[in-house]
Design a protein around this motif. Sequence first.
Motif, PDB file in Angstrom:
ATOM      1  N   GLY A  26      -3.776   9.282   9.028  1.00  0.00           N
ATOM      2  CA  GLY A  26      -2.357   9.593   9.258  1.00  0.00           C
ATOM      3  C   GLY A  26      -1.539   8.321   9.364  1.00  0.00           C
ATOM      4  N   THR A  27      -1.115   7.981  10.559  1.00  0.00           N
ATOM      5  CA  THR A  27      -0.348   6.739  10.767  1.00  0.00           C
ATOM      6  C   THR A  27      -1.243   5.518  10.857  1.00  0.00           C
ATOM      7  OG1 THR A  27      -0.426   6.900  13.173  1.00  0.00           O
ATOM      8  CG2 THR A  27       1.435   7.981  12.049  1.00  0.00           C
ATOM      9  N   ASP A  45      -7.650   7.591   4.444  1.00  0.00           N
ATOM     10  CA  ASP A  45      -6.917   8.854   4.349  1.00  0.00           C
ATOM     11  C   ASP A  45      -6.792   9.177   2.869  1.00  0.00           C
ATOM     12  OD1 ASP A  45      -5.272  11.139   4.820  1.00  0.00           O
ATOM     13  OD2 ASP A  45      -4.414  10.184   6.570  1.00  0.00           O
ATOM     14  N   VAL A  48      -2.016   9.597  -0.782  1.00  0.00           N
ATOM     15  CA  VAL A  48      -0.591   9.747  -0.487  1.00  0.00           C
ATOM     16  C   VAL A  48      -0.198   9.063   0.834  1.00  0.00           C
ATOM     17  CG1 VAL A  48      -0.839  11.991   0.674  1.00  0.00           C
ATOM     18  CG2 VAL A  48       1.300  11.414  -0.481  1.00  0.00           C
ATOM     19  N   ALA A  49      -1.133   8.889   1.750  1.00  0.00           N
ATOM     20  CA  ALA A  49      -0.828   8.316   3.068  1.00  0.00           C
ATOM     21  C   ALA A  49      -1.042   6.811   3.147  1.00  0.00           C
ATOM     22  CB  ALA A  49      -1.692   8.993   4.134  1.00  0.00           C
ATOM     23  N   GLN A  52       1.976   4.126   3.833  1.00  0.00           N
ATOM     24  CA  GLN A  52       2.479   4.147   5.211  1.00  0.00           C
ATOM     25  C   GLN A  52       1.492   3.456   6.147  1.00  0.00           C
ATOM     26  OE1 GLN A  52       3.047   8.030   6.981  1.00  0.00           O
ATOM     27  NE2 GLN A  52       3.308   7.165   9.003  1.00  0.00           N
ATOM     28  N   ILE A  53       0.204   3.711   5.966  1.00  0.00           N
ATOM     29  CA  ILE A  53      -0.803   3.075   6.817  1.00  0.00           C
ATOM     30  C   ILE A  53      -0.770   1.565   6.620  1.00  0.00           C
ATOM     31  CG2 ILE A  53      -3.265   2.867   7.311  1.00  0.00           C
ATOM     32  CD1 ILE A  53      -3.504   5.844   6.393  1.00  0.00           C
TER      33      ILE A  53
END
Length: 168
Positions: A26-27, A45, A48-49, A52-53
Amino acid sequence: ALALCGYFEEQQMDFQGKSVIELGAGTGIVGILAALLGGDVTITDLPVALEQIRENVRRNVPAARAPQPRVRALSWGLDHGAFPRGAYDVVLGADIVYVPETFPRLVATLRHLAGPRTVTLLSSKMRRELGAAFFFETLLPRHFRVELLRRHEEQDINIYRVTCPAPA
């Protein structure tokens, strides 16, 4: 994720010298904290994530810290070949048990990543309607020893320690 991070603080966890992988990050907060606590961390992840990570790692892990956490794609049950079998000291996962269709792939991934001395720490909102209790009480114990470490009643969050059973 915050419950698992709180557990690290409460237990004064030290990941120094440990090879750590976070699933479904996630984050990335759990993996970032494990890195700041000394771990050699891979944060994973779905593709798509990842951007952001990477940005969260850039903003929260000092550039001078070595090794820097690695951020990589991992689709459970599919990308195992890109990750060494049983090579991790610690596997982490926060709030990754909520889509019953993914449970068999998640178990397969855990079985691939965990070696005889691996400790897996999983925190989960106990969404009964989405099978969390079934996952931790029935499915996972078919392959691992599962121990409830903490129960946060007010938030309905459990933290589990998962280890490989001793060889027969």
